[in-house]
Write a protein that holds these residues in place. Structure first.
Motif, PDB file in Angstrom:
ATOM      1  N   ALA A 159       0.826  -1.200   0.000  1.00 28.57           N
ATOM      2  CA  ALA A 159       0.000   0.000   0.000  1.00 28.57           C
ATOM      3  C   ALA A 159       0.864   1.256   0.000  1.00 28.57           C
ATOM      4  O   ALA A 159       1.839   1.358   0.746  1.00 28.57           O
ATOM      5  CB  ALA A 159      -0.917  -0.002   1.221  1.00 28.57           C
ATOM      6  N   GLY A 160       0.527   2.193  -0.867  1.00 25.58           N
ATOM      7  CA  GLY A 160       1.239   3.463  -0.923  1.00 25.58           C
ATOM      8  C   GLY A 160       2.465   3.478  -1.802  1.00 25.58           C
ATOM      9  O   GLY A 160       3.062   4.537  -2.002  1.00 25.58           O
ATOM     10  N   ALA A 161       2.860   2.337  -2.334  1.00 17.81           N
ATOM     11  CA  ALA A 161       4.038   2.303  -3.204  1.00 17.81           C
ATOM     12  C   ALA A 161       3.796   3.134  -4.452  1.00 17.81           C
ATOM     13  O   ALA A 161       2.700   3.121  -5.018  1.00 17.81           O
ATOM     14  CB  ALA A 161       4.378   0.867  -3.580  1.00 17.81           C
ATOM     15  N   ALA A 162       4.804   3.870  -4.900  1.00 21.15           N
ATOM     16  CA  ALA A 162       4.653   4.731  -6.076  1.00 21.15           C
ATOM     17  C   ALA A 162       5.007   4.009  -7.369  1.00 21.15           C
ATOM     18  O   ALA A 162       4.479   4.326  -8.426  1.00 21.15           O
ATOM     19  CB  ALA A 162       5.527   5.978  -5.925  1.00 21.15           C
ATOM     20  N   ARG A 163       5.902   3.031  -7.284  1.00 23.31           N
ATOM     21  CA  ARG A 163       6.384   2.363  -8.496  1.00 23.31           C
ATOM     22  C   ARG A 163       5.704   1.005  -8.646  1.00 23.31           C
ATOM     23  O   ARG A 163       5.656   0.211  -7.712  1.00 23.31           O
ATOM     24  CB  ARG A 163       7.897   2.181  -8.428  1.00 23.31           C
ATOM     25  CG  ARG A 163       8.501   1.593  -9.712  1.00 23.31           C
ATOM     26  CD  ARG A 163       9.997   1.419  -9.532  1.00 23.31           C
ATOM     27  NE  ARG A 163      10.659   2.691  -9.344  1.00 23.31           N
ATOM     28  CZ  ARG A 163      11.054   3.486 -10.341  1.00 23.31           C
ATOM     29  NH1 ARG A 163      10.849   3.114 -11.598  1.00 23.31           N
ATOM     30  NH2 ARG A 163      11.663   4.628 -10.087  1.00 23.31           N
ATOM     31  N   ARG A 164       5.191   0.748  -9.829  1.00 28.08           N
ATOM     32  CA  ARG A 164       4.539  -0.538 -10.055  1.00 28.08           C
ATOM     33  C   ARG A 164       5.542  -1.573 -10.577  1.00 28.08           C
ATOM     34  O   ARG A 164       6.552  -1.221 -11.196  1.00 28.08           O
ATOM     35  CB  ARG A 164       3.380  -0.397 -11.049  1.00 28.08           C
ATOM     36  CG  ARG A 164       3.761   0.031 -12.462  1.00 28.08           C
ATOM     37  CD  ARG A 164       2.497   0.279 -13.278  1.00 28.08           C
ATOM     38  NE  ARG A 164       2.779   0.785 -14.620  1.00 28.08           N
ATOM     39  CZ  ARG A 164       2.678   0.068 -15.739  1.00 28.08           C
ATOM     40  NH1 ARG A 164       2.299  -1.205 -15.675  1.00 28.08           N
ATOM     41  NH2 ARG A 164       2.934   0.600 -16.909  1.00 28.08           N
TER      42      ARG A 164
END
Length: 278
Positions: free
Chosen positions: A96-101
């Motif tokens: 949750a909250g990660a910017a990079r996929r």
């Protein structure tokens, strides 16, 4: 022929869970405003390199319920049939909250550029005049997506160029500006940059030929050009090795100027797409 045969969304935008079986035929999405039609299209657009249809970050794509401070981990998965053989692809954020996929191919993590090896997409969206009014970088990214569709390897070359460019600018601005290291990075930039310029020139030529072949239609014609020096060289038939050599010299000669400016002032990342109605 390549076709999507299954699409699955988990905690993506407005969808807690959605599964869509497909059979390769055209798909029409019908529903009221807010039903999630564009969210489905955006999910499919994430199977290309980049940030998708809406240029959103990984965290912005998460489903978030009232009271939640941040979105959840999300995933979009699909099965693509290529020549009768299924291939599983997926993308999403793992926390949750990660910017990079992350991107996975048959369950294994891969660079995003590998997505273009398995399917190609061209988006036709409303308000095309925005590209005319937008910044050069927006038009360049738009054109690069067309290049990706024609030549999937362009994504990998663009990624390699941008990575080396960032490392070069970090050395020039933060130090130490080691000449040997800079020379190696500039060689990588020049190799990838020459390939990028050549791919853009080929795609522009193909698009212009397609436009010219439709002169009998009741619509305005267009003349397309790429303003970058390196794309112009490629369009004029300059040898790829010569473009690479010239770019190496230009980058080496621009170190002091780039360090002062805080950004690289020469290279294929500076080009622009120009469209003139004829």
């Amino acid at each position: 022929m390549t076709a999507f045969t299954h699409l699955t969304l988990t905690d993506f935008r407005s969808y807690q869970r959605a599964e869509l079986p497909l059979d390769g035929r055209p798909v029409f999405l019908v529903g009221p405003n807010g039903a999630g039609k564009t969210n489905l299209l955006e999910a499919v657009s994430l199977f290309t390199p980049g940030r998708g249809l809406r240029n959103a970050t990984g965290a912005e794509l998460s489903r978030r319920m009232p009271g939640e401070t941040q979105g959840r981990a999300w995933a979009v998965a699909a099965v693509i049939e290529e020549g009768g053989e299924p291939t599983r692809i997926g993308t999403g954020i793992e926390s949750a909250g990660a910017a990079r996929r992350t991107v996975r191919l048959e369950g294994e993590p891969v660079p995003p550029g590998r997505l273009a090896d398995h399917q190609r997409q061209v988006w036709l969206t409303p308000a095309p005049s925005r590209k005319r009014r937008s910044w050069a970088g927006d038009r360049r990214r738009f054109f690069d997506r067309l290049v990706f569709a024609a030549e999937p390897s362009h994504a990998a070359h663009a990624s390699a160029y941008e990575k080396s460019q960032r490392e070069r600018m970090r050395l020039l601005t933060d130090g130490p500006a080691d000449p040997a290291w800079l020379t190696a990075l500039e060689a990588r930039m020049a190799e990838a940059g020459a390939l990028m310029a050549a791919a853009r020139a080929r795609t522009l030529s193909a698009l212009q030929a397609e436009i010219d072949s439709r002169g009998d239609r009741p619509f305005p014609q267009a003349r397309l050009t790429l303003t970058g020096d390196w794309e112009k060289m490629a369009g004029e038939g300059v040898d790829l090795a010569e473009i690479e050599a010239r770019l190496i010299r230009a980058l080496a000669g621009a170190r002091e100027r780039d360090a002062s400016a805080g950004r690289a002032l020469t290279g294929p990342h500076r080009g622009d797409l120009a469209v003139i109605h004829a």
